[in-house]
Scaffold this active site. Sequence first.
Site, PDB file in Angstrom:
ATOM      1  N   SER A 181       0.939  -1.123   0.097  1.00 16.75           N
ATOM      2  CA  SER A 181       0.097   0.442   0.133  1.00 16.75           C
ATOM      3  C   SER A 181       0.933   1.327   0.167  1.00 16.75           C
ATOM      4  O   SER A 181       1.473   1.274  -0.922  1.00 16.75           O
ATOM      5  CB  SER A 181      -0.849   0.263   1.260  1.00 16.75           C
ATOM      6  N   ASP A 211       7.487   6.208 -11.985  1.00 16.34           N
ATOM      7  CA  ASP A 211       6.534   6.637 -13.329  1.00 16.34           C
ATOM      8  C   ASP A 211       7.213   8.134 -13.010  1.00 16.34           C
ATOM      9  O   ASP A 211       7.872   8.306 -14.128  1.00 16.34           O
ATOM     10  CB  ASP A 211       5.066   6.581 -12.388  1.00 16.34           C
ATOM     11  N   LYS A 238      -1.679  -3.644  -2.661  1.00 14.46           N
ATOM     12  CA  LYS A 238      -2.747  -3.667  -2.441  1.00 14.46           C
ATOM     13  C   LYS A 238      -2.839  -1.922  -2.417  1.00 14.46           C
ATOM     14  O   LYS A 238      -2.129  -1.038  -2.140  1.00 14.46           O
ATOM     15  CB  LYS A 238      -2.974  -3.026  -0.185  1.00 14.46           C
TER      16      LYS A 238
END
Length: 440
Positions: free
Chosen positions: A307, A318, A332
């Site tokens: 998470s 990214d 998650k």
Amino acid sequence: MPHLSRHTAPALALALLFGGLPLAHAAQPASAAPAPAVAKDKAPLPLDELRTFAEVLDRVKAAYVEPLDDKTLLENAIKGMLSNLDPHSAYLEPEDFQELQESTSGEFGGLGIEVGIEDGFVKVVSPIDDTPASKAGIQPGDLIIKIDGQPTKGMSMMDAVDKMRGKAGQKIQLTIVRDGGKPFDLDLTRAVIKVKSVKSQLLENGYGYLRITQFQVATGEEVGKALAKLKKDNGGKRLQGLVLDLRNNPGGVLQAAVEVADHFLTKGLIVYTKGRIANSELRFSADPADASEHVPLVVLINGGSASASEIVAGALQDQKRGILMGTDSFGKGSVQTVLPLSNDRALKLTTALYYTPNGRSIQAQGIVPDVEVARAKITREQDGEIYKEADLAGHLGNGNGGADKPSSKKSKAEPRPQDDDYQLGQALNLLKGLNVTRNN
């Protein structure tokens, strides 16, 4: 601080959580949420189903072998309603709600395990550093099939957590299955878990190591201080490379994850969330400040990185800010909101999914590292007496000049984290390689 979209300000009142439910709770937000906005056009009440519910309630109350009161039956109905949603939604009774609120301080009672449910069994997401669980050798992916001899098959996550909770000093036995092998028992002693969320040190001159064990309310601030201390320990010079270790980090507070990522990014999106209610639409972007001084970065992840850890890893990947190394993360990608109810109870309800800057949902897939490096055991050659040419009597000198270099007994060096951690050693080697290529 991160720049937020126009929907973010009111949404900050929401208590947005990440990670599975820990043995005694992972880091969660300090405040709980008001009831979210609901759609104006409500569907009509399902009268037939409500009549069926009332009939079942009446029949069970009248005919069950033992007497049951309305309060017990209704609370069980609520728990049943939540248990058939995703594994991270839960009905919190007063004790559970209180412990969840206190856990943002990083101090709680238990074993220090982040757990979830898989195929009806309790599964370890990750052990927390320096806790009874990590010291006992519990690993991500372990299945807990019995708690004090009682099978966990079919047990709800809340029930399993309650059974593993207890006062510091109390003993507990967990029966573990690892990688499909034979079950084995582990005897542990419950303790007060004091989690230090950020640890840092220099691995070598110029190369720093920063580990985040959980994302607590103050983690972003602690990372800023750790980066400053690493520079100070490096003689005030900018680091040549940094390893950010997110392995076995089960997650925690959304805002903390955003603040940590922002320490390494100067622009662009960090994460955004999408859900059905207006308050679940959040966007977080980086500000121009750069506490890391754009130092070359390697981020370590593994199957216990969940998470909030995946938010940071996904944003840095990214934005091409760092190289991810290790193994696939947990996967998650959902956000939980704590909704207070009457009588000191609450719902922990999944209200949104989060997405990386490039629009990737990590839910049930995880983050794939740029460089896959599995965990490995390090073995070394035994130090023995090694002779060189310069040790031999009558050896020739070096024709180009310079002093001879005979063998010498080295004093035993202080142990370093990378000496026994293969993945960390590979991350350090990668940083050194990056510096070599940049300098050539």
